[in-house]
Scaffold this motif. Structure first.
Motif, PDB file in Angstrom:
ATOM      1  N   ILE A   1       0.853  -1.177   0.000  1.00 24.03           N
ATOM      2  CA  ILE A   1       0.000   0.000   0.000  1.00 24.03           C
ATOM      3  C   ILE A   1       0.899   1.240   0.000  1.00 24.03           C
ATOM      4  CG2 ILE A   1      -1.780   1.313   1.216  1.00 24.03           C
ATOM      5  CD1 ILE A   1      -2.792  -1.332   0.106  1.00 24.03           C
ATOM      6  N   VAL A   2       0.629   2.148  -0.915  1.00 23.24           N
ATOM      7  CA  VAL A   2       1.340   3.418  -0.948  1.00 23.24           C
ATOM      8  C   VAL A   2       0.308   4.546  -0.963  1.00 23.24           C
ATOM      9  CG1 VAL A   2       3.321   2.451  -2.174  1.00 23.24           C
ATOM     10  CG2 VAL A   2       1.473   3.520  -3.470  1.00 23.24           C
ATOM     11  N   THR A   3       0.737   5.717  -0.516  1.00 16.66           N
ATOM     12  CA  THR A   3      -0.096   6.903  -0.622  1.00 16.66           C
ATOM     13  C   THR A   3       0.656   7.961  -1.405  1.00 16.66           C
ATOM     14  OG1 THR A   3       0.673   7.709   1.532  1.00 16.66           O
ATOM     15  CG2 THR A   3      -1.407   6.497   1.491  1.00 16.66           C
ATOM     16  N   TRP A   4      -0.096   8.854  -2.029  1.00 17.02           N
ATOM     17  CA  TRP A   4       0.516   9.963  -2.751  1.00 17.02           C
ATOM     18  C   TRP A   4      -0.406  11.171  -2.661  1.00 17.02           C
ATOM     19  CZ3 TRP A   4      -1.372   5.514  -5.009  1.00 17.02           C
ATOM     20  CH2 TRP A   4      -2.437   5.634  -5.927  1.00 17.02           C
ATOM     21  N   SER A   5       0.139  12.332  -2.951  1.00 14.47           N
ATOM     22  CA  SER A   5      -0.604  13.581  -2.829  1.00 14.47           C
ATOM     23  C   SER A   5      -0.882  14.183  -4.197  1.00 14.47           C
ATOM     24  CB  SER A   5       0.170  14.594  -1.983  1.00 14.47           C
ATOM     25  OG  SER A   5       0.367  14.121  -0.667  1.00 14.47           O
ATOM     26  N   GLU A   6      -2.112  14.666  -4.363  1.00  7.67           N
ATOM     27  CA  GLU A   6      -2.460  15.464  -5.521  1.00  7.67           C
ATOM     28  C   GLU A   6      -2.141  16.927  -5.211  1.00  7.67           C
ATOM     29  OE1 GLU A   6      -6.478  13.111  -6.989  1.00  7.67           O
ATOM     30  OE2 GLU A   6      -6.619  14.704  -5.495  1.00  7.67           O
ATOM     31  N   GLN A   7      -1.954  17.710  -6.255  1.00 11.72           N
ATOM     32  CA  GLN A   7      -1.822  19.137  -6.042  1.00 11.72           C
ATOM     33  C   GLN A   7      -3.158  19.719  -5.581  1.00 11.72           C
ATOM     34  OE1 GLN A   7       0.327  19.559 -10.067  1.00 11.72           O
ATOM     35  NE2 GLN A   7       0.876  21.418  -8.971  1.00 11.72           N
ATOM     36  N   CYS A   8      -3.081  20.836  -4.858  1.00 13.14           N
ATOM     37  CA  CYS A   8      -4.287  21.518  -4.396  1.00 13.14           C
ATOM     38  C   CYS A   8      -5.207  21.828  -5.590  1.00 13.14           C
ATOM     39  CB  CYS A   8      -3.890  22.803  -3.671  1.00 13.14           C
ATOM     40  SG  CYS A   8      -5.250  23.674  -2.901  1.00 13.14           S
ATOM     41  N   PRO A   9      -6.505  21.546  -5.489  1.00 13.56           N
ATOM     42  CA  PRO A   9      -7.295  21.244  -4.293  1.00 13.56           C
ATOM     43  C   PRO A   9      -7.496  19.750  -4.035  1.00 13.56           C
ATOM     44  CG  PRO A   9      -8.777  21.693  -6.098  1.00 13.56           C
ATOM     45  CD  PRO A   9      -7.382  21.800  -6.660  1.00 13.56           C
ATOM     46  N   GLY A  10      -6.532  18.963  -4.367  1.00 16.91           N
ATOM     47  CA  GLY A  10      -6.661  17.512  -4.193  1.00 16.91           C
ATOM     48  C   GLY A  10      -6.373  17.072  -2.770  1.00 16.91           C
ATOM     49  N   GLY A  11      -6.237  15.766  -2.604  1.00 21.96           N
ATOM     50  CA  GLY A  11      -5.994  15.197  -1.286  1.00 21.96           C
ATOM     51  C   GLY A  11      -4.955  14.104  -1.352  1.00 21.96           C
ATOM     52  N   VAL A  12      -4.902  13.293  -0.297  1.00 22.96           N
ATOM     53  CA  VAL A  12      -3.990  12.160  -0.218  1.00 22.96           C
ATOM     54  C   VAL A  12      -4.726  10.913  -0.699  1.00 22.96           C
ATOM     55  CG1 VAL A  12      -2.660  10.689   1.342  1.00 22.96           C
ATOM     56  CG2 VAL A  12      -2.631  13.180   1.636  1.00 22.96           C
ATOM     57  N   VAL A  13      -4.132  10.242  -1.681  1.00 24.39           N
ATOM     58  CA  VAL A  13      -4.734   9.077  -2.319  1.00 24.39           C
ATOM     59  C   VAL A  13      -3.977   7.822  -1.878  1.00 24.39           C
ATOM     60  CG1 VAL A  13      -5.316   8.004  -4.532  1.00 24.39           C
ATOM     61  CG2 VAL A  13      -5.342  10.493  -4.309  1.00 24.39           C
TER      62      VAL A  13
END
Length: 353
Positions: A325-337
């Motif tokens: 399992i990995v997480t990553w961030s979208e640029q604003c206005p996104g979130g952590v996926v």
């Protein structure tokens, strides 16, 4: 019994990516936020975030917190996080607090003080934690002034809420390496700290752990890896990792007893790719290769946007089945996926099987 050959093929290869969704707040309020790096302390799993755009129950913006922490109450539901300290207005209390002087600086409209912790939390021998954070002043319009690196001790608070207690003064200044702010890990008698030199290249230091009271905040207690020995002068340190922007080095059994340390992260080239590698030693050598490319969820996360803050979440992974399992961030206005990477197994020759 542990498989000495590991559970996943090396070099690592990703067979399939399953996007699981956003790491959301259990109250259903969407907060645009990034980082999402986890740590385990006091028997709990926590996620640390960077800039968090706080909304009330009507979705109205109520303020920007430069760092926050949430608890994962149920490890079986890794997409459900919960903030334990929310003001009545909906504003989320920052995890690493500002000093009175920093609060006054903001009141005087001299900039926004930001305390970002990308390097994670290291558990100390007394059961508390430590983290290394970057202090900067955001003057707006993309002008962010880096001030230095500080240390905070993490204490056990009430009802599972961890408390970050900053140590006095910054340990590294603006013209010194940002040790511990890229990634940090404890091993044996030492804490190993990875951080950018002023030129952006990543070097490695180590310092004795909590048995030596006060040593963490003493600059002279740090020794740097020069490629063959541990030396006092950081200017003699060898580059151990190149081209990476975010990532974590963790212990893993995925790649066998000969490679107990694993890196998962992403590069400085804004290419949304997951880079992985493993090593026998924390000093390396680290041979990192791109294994897959990640996408965002929101429609406006497409062209021209990139995924960053890519971190492994071993507490939620199934290493026995070579699933990470990995997480990553979208640029604003996104979130952590969050997503699941299915890795090729040690016995697989055909990656499509």
């Amino acid at each position: 019994m542990t498989n000495p050959q590991g559970l996943a093929a090396y070099p690592p290869a990703v067979k399939h990516i399953e996007v699981l969704g956003y790491v959301e707040e259990v109250n259903g309020i969407f907060h645009s936020r990034d980082i999402g790096r986890s740590f385990e302390l006091f028997g709990n799993v926590y996620l640390m975030f960077g800039d968090t755009f706080c909304n009330d129950s009507n979705g109205i913006f109520v303020g920007l917190a430069n760092n926050t922490v949430a608890i994962i109450e149920d490890k079986g539901q890794p997409l459900k996080s919960k903030y334990l300290e929310i003001e009545e207005s909906g504003f989320i209390k920052p995890f690493i607090p500002l000093t009175p002087e920093e609060q006054q600086l903001e009141k005087n409209k001299m900039g926004r003080v930001v305390l970002w912790a990308f390097g994670g939390v290291v558990e100390m021998e007394d059961g508390t934690g430590c983290l290394w954070y970057q202090k900067s002043i955001d003057h707006g319009m993309g002008n962010v002034e880096y001030i230095g690196t500080g240390i905070a001790k993490i204490l056990d608070g009430y009802d599972g809420q961890p408390i970050a207690q900053r140590m006095d003064n910054l340990i590294f200044g603006p013209d010194e390496p940002r040790m511990g702010t890229f990634t940090a890990i404890a091993d044996g008698d030492f804490i190993y700290l990875y951080g950018d030199r002023p030129d952006g290249k990543i070097v490695l230091a180590r310092v004795y752990n909590g048995r030596h009271e006060g040593r963490l905040e003493e600059k002279e207690a740090h020794y740097y890896w020069d490629g063959g020995n541990w030396v006092h002068n950081w200017r003699e340190a060898a580059v151990v990792i190149e081209g990476m922007q975010h990532g974590a080095i963790v212990r893993s059994k995925l790649f066998g007893q000969d490679r107990p340390f694993m890196f998962v992260g992403t590069s400085k080239w804004a290419d949304s790719q997951v880079f992985m590698g493993a090593s026998a030693k924390l000093e390396g050598p680290w041979k990192l290769e791109a294994v897959c490319k990640l996408d965002g969820i929101k429609e406006n996360m497409g062209k021209g946007k990139w995924m960053y803050c890519i971190y492994p979440q071993l507490w939620a992974s199934d290493e026995e089945n070579a699933e990470l399992i990995v997480t990553w961030s979208e640029q604003c206005p996104g979130g952590v996926v969050a997503g699941k990477l299915k890795l090729a197994g040690v016995a697989e020759n055909d990656l499509g099987s």
